[in-house]
Design a protein around this motif. Sequence first.
Motif, PDB file in Angstrom:
ATOM      1  N   LYS A  46      11.272 -10.029 -19.861  1.00  0.00           N
ATOM      2  CA  LYS A  46      12.171  -9.165 -19.097  1.00  0.00           C
ATOM      3  C   LYS A  46      11.467  -7.860 -18.742  1.00  0.00           C
ATOM      4  O   LYS A  46      10.381  -7.571 -19.229  1.00  0.00           O
ATOM      5  CB  LYS A  46      13.437  -8.845 -19.907  1.00  0.00           C
ATOM      6  CG  LYS A  46      14.190 -10.063 -20.400  1.00  0.00           C
ATOM      7  CD  LYS A  46      14.871 -10.779 -19.259  1.00  0.00           C
ATOM      8  CE  LYS A  46      15.723 -11.930 -19.777  1.00  0.00           C
ATOM      9  NZ  LYS A  46      16.400 -12.664 -18.687  1.00  0.00           N
ATOM     10  N   SER A  47      12.108  -7.055 -17.902  1.00  0.00           N
ATOM     11  CA  SER A  47      11.578  -5.736 -17.571  1.00  0.00           C
ATOM     12  C   SER A  47      12.713  -4.728 -17.578  1.00  0.00           C
ATOM     13  O   SER A  47      13.890  -5.084 -17.455  1.00  0.00           O
ATOM     14  CB  SER A  47      10.885  -5.739 -16.210  1.00  0.00           C
ATOM     15  OG  SER A  47      11.843  -5.755 -15.167  1.00  0.00           O
ATOM     16  N   LEU A  48      12.348  -3.453 -17.734  1.00  0.00           N
ATOM     17  CA  LEU A  48      13.326  -2.375 -17.689  1.00  0.00           C
ATOM     18  C   LEU A  48      13.516  -1.852 -16.269  1.00  0.00           C
ATOM     19  O   LEU A  48      14.431  -1.087 -16.004  1.00  0.00           O
ATOM     20  CB  LEU A  48      12.874  -1.208 -18.576  1.00  0.00           C
ATOM     21  CG  LEU A  48      12.603  -1.509 -20.047  1.00  0.00           C
ATOM     22  CD1 LEU A  48      12.145  -0.241 -20.764  1.00  0.00           C
ATOM     23  CD2 LEU A  48      13.831  -2.092 -20.726  1.00  0.00           C
ATOM     24  N   GLY A  49      12.626  -2.268 -15.370  1.00  0.00           N
ATOM     25  CA  GLY A  49      12.673  -1.777 -14.002  1.00  0.00           C
ATOM     26  C   GLY A  49      11.322  -1.947 -13.344  1.00  0.00           C
ATOM     27  O   GLY A  49      10.620  -2.929 -13.592  1.00  0.00           O
ATOM     28  N   SER A  50      10.933  -0.975 -12.536  1.00  0.00           N
ATOM     29  CA  SER A  50       9.672  -1.084 -11.809  1.00  0.00           C
ATOM     30  C   SER A  50       8.953   0.252 -11.733  1.00  0.00           C
ATOM     31  O   SER A  50       9.562   1.304 -11.874  1.00  0.00           O
ATOM     32  CB  SER A  50       9.925  -1.600 -10.385  1.00  0.00           C
ATOM     33  OG  SER A  50      10.711  -0.657  -9.664  1.00  0.00           O
ATOM     34  N   VAL A  51       7.645   0.165 -11.526  1.00  0.00           N
ATOM     35  CA  VAL A  51       6.796   1.337 -11.306  1.00  0.00           C
ATOM     36  C   VAL A  51       5.988   1.071 -10.040  1.00  0.00           C
ATOM     37  O   VAL A  51       5.354   0.016  -9.907  1.00  0.00           O
ATOM     38  CB  VAL A  51       5.846   1.586 -12.494  1.00  0.00           C
ATOM     39  CG1 VAL A  51       4.865   2.713 -12.170  1.00  0.00           C
ATOM     40  CG2 VAL A  51       6.636   1.920 -13.757  1.00  0.00           C
ATOM     41  N   SER A  52       6.017   2.005  -9.115  1.00  0.00           N
ATOM     42  CA  SER A  52       5.219   1.863  -7.897  1.00  0.00           C
ATOM     43  C   SER A  52       4.497   3.170  -7.604  1.00  0.00           C
ATOM     44  O   SER A  52       5.002   4.249  -7.932  1.00  0.00           O
ATOM     45  CB  SER A  52       6.094   1.468  -6.708  1.00  0.00           C
ATOM     46  OG  SER A  52       7.083   2.451  -6.467  1.00  0.00           O
ATOM     47  N   PHE A  53       3.320   3.067  -7.028  1.00  0.00           N
ATOM     48  CA  PHE A  53       2.540   4.266  -6.729  1.00  0.00           C
ATOM     49  C   PHE A  53       1.652   4.038  -5.519  1.00  0.00           C
ATOM     50  O   PHE A  53       1.360   2.892  -5.137  1.00  0.00           O
ATOM     51  CB  PHE A  53       1.693   4.681  -7.936  1.00  0.00           C
ATOM     52  CG  PHE A  53       0.776   3.604  -8.463  1.00  0.00           C
ATOM     53  CD1 PHE A  53      -0.494   3.414  -7.930  1.00  0.00           C
ATOM     54  CD2 PHE A  53       1.178   2.781  -9.503  1.00  0.00           C
ATOM     55  CE1 PHE A  53      -1.342   2.431  -8.406  1.00  0.00           C
ATOM     56  CE2 PHE A  53       0.335   1.787 -10.004  1.00  0.00           C
ATOM     57  CZ  PHE A  53      -0.924   1.621  -9.451  1.00  0.00           C
ATOM     58  N   SER A  54       1.236   5.137  -4.929  1.00  0.00           N
ATOM     59  CA  SER A  54       0.283   5.089  -3.824  1.00  0.00           C
ATOM     60  C   SER A  54      -0.528   6.377  -3.830  1.00  0.00           C
ATOM     61  O   SER A  54      -0.063   7.411  -4.324  1.00  0.00           O
ATOM     62  CB  SER A  54       1.000   4.924  -2.478  1.00  0.00           C
ATOM     63  OG  SER A  54       1.811   6.051  -2.212  1.00  0.00           O
ATOM     64  N   THR A  55      -1.745   6.300  -3.306  1.00  0.00           N
ATOM     65  CA  THR A  55      -2.618   7.475  -3.225  1.00  0.00           C
ATOM     66  C   THR A  55      -2.896   7.804  -1.766  1.00  0.00           C
ATOM     67  O   THR A  55      -2.516   7.053  -0.862  1.00  0.00           O
ATOM     68  CB  THR A  55      -3.966   7.223  -3.926  1.00  0.00           C
ATOM     69  OG1 THR A  55      -4.750   6.322  -3.117  1.00  0.00           O
ATOM     70  CG2 THR A  55      -3.780   6.634  -5.318  1.00  0.00           C
ATOM     71  N   GLY A  56      -3.591   8.901  -1.564  1.00  0.00           N
ATOM     72  CA  GLY A  56      -4.115   9.223  -0.249  1.00  0.00           C
ATOM     73  C   GLY A  56      -5.442   8.511  -0.039  1.00  0.00           C
ATOM     74  O   GLY A  56      -5.816   7.617  -0.802  1.00  0.00           O
ATOM     75  N   ALA A  57      -6.190   8.936   0.948  1.00  0.00           N
ATOM     76  CA  ALA A  57      -7.442   8.283   1.325  1.00  0.00           C
ATOM     77  C   ALA A  57      -8.580   8.583   0.359  1.00  0.00           C
ATOM     78  O   ALA A  57      -8.552   9.569  -0.390  1.00  0.00           O
ATOM     79  CB  ALA A  57      -7.840   8.732   2.725  1.00  0.00           C
ATOM     80  N   LEU A  58      -9.588   7.705   0.358  1.00  0.00           N
ATOM     81  CA  LEU A  58     -10.802   7.912  -0.427  1.00  0.00           C
ATOM     82  C   LEU A  58     -11.553   9.125   0.132  1.00  0.00           C
ATOM     83  O   LEU A  58     -11.834   9.190   1.324  1.00  0.00           O
ATOM     84  CB  LEU A  58     -11.694   6.663  -0.356  1.00  0.00           C
ATOM     85  CG  LEU A  58     -12.968   6.676  -1.198  1.00  0.00           C
ATOM     86  CD1 LEU A  58     -12.631   6.569  -2.689  1.00  0.00           C
ATOM     87  CD2 LEU A  58     -13.884   5.520  -0.790  1.00  0.00           C
ATOM     88  N   THR A  59     -11.855  10.086  -0.750  1.00  0.00           N
ATOM     89  CA  THR A  59     -12.541  11.301  -0.289  1.00  0.00           C
ATOM     90  C   THR A  59     -14.004  11.350  -0.699  1.00  0.00           C
ATOM     91  O   THR A  59     -14.794  12.064  -0.088  1.00  0.00           O
ATOM     92  CB  THR A  59     -11.834  12.565  -0.832  1.00  0.00           C
ATOM     93  OG1 THR A  59     -11.808  12.505  -2.267  1.00  0.00           O
ATOM     94  CG2 THR A  59     -10.406  12.651  -0.308  1.00  0.00           C
TER      95      THR A  59
END
Length: 201
Positions: free
Chosen positions: A61-74
């Motif tokens: 089971k899960s408690l929910g979700s985690v999502s993420f995003s970054t900006g561009a490679l510098t």
Amino acid sequence: MRRVVVLALLALLAMTLPIAAWAGGIDLTNQGGTISISLSGITSKGSQLKSFNGIQAPPGKSLGSVSFSTGALTSGTITGGGIFSSVGSSFVVIGKGNYGEPKGVIFSGTFVGDVHWTLVSQVGQTSTYTLTGNLAGQLYNGRMVTGSTTQTIITHPGQLAKGIGHINLGNTHLNTPEPGTLGLLGTGLLGIAGTFRRKKS
């Protein structure tokens, strides 16, 4: 002389208040899901929230979700490791509310500063990377907090060339005030102020 001592104690408590107020925290973990990675940034999909503040999801089971995003490679490279920008980034934790965790958005924020993409090891055809960065945003109770996350990503050369990675484990810590500590400091301040007032009268 007593007035100087009292003022010194009040100043000391005022300086230690921010440190004590942010001494606690919420720990959460996420597992599973994938990332898509390119020069434009890293975006996750389908990672499950497995623990939140001591609450563990039952097996399967899960408690929910985690999502993420970054900006561009510098700087650096995708294969060798580098730094991604936090501009346009996001980090969102959503709870189901089934096992004692909050229901709905638990944390909504962004990366702050450089987001580090680090090659940790290469064993055979398996490469392990970590994505680490500082966070800032809002908790479900409306409080603004800071924190940090480390996401461990596993991939293979053929997958990485297509911009694909798999989230093995994510560890996130969010700094939160400790009500007990704040109450103790507040009581101490009131006690000192009351003592000074009685002595003065």
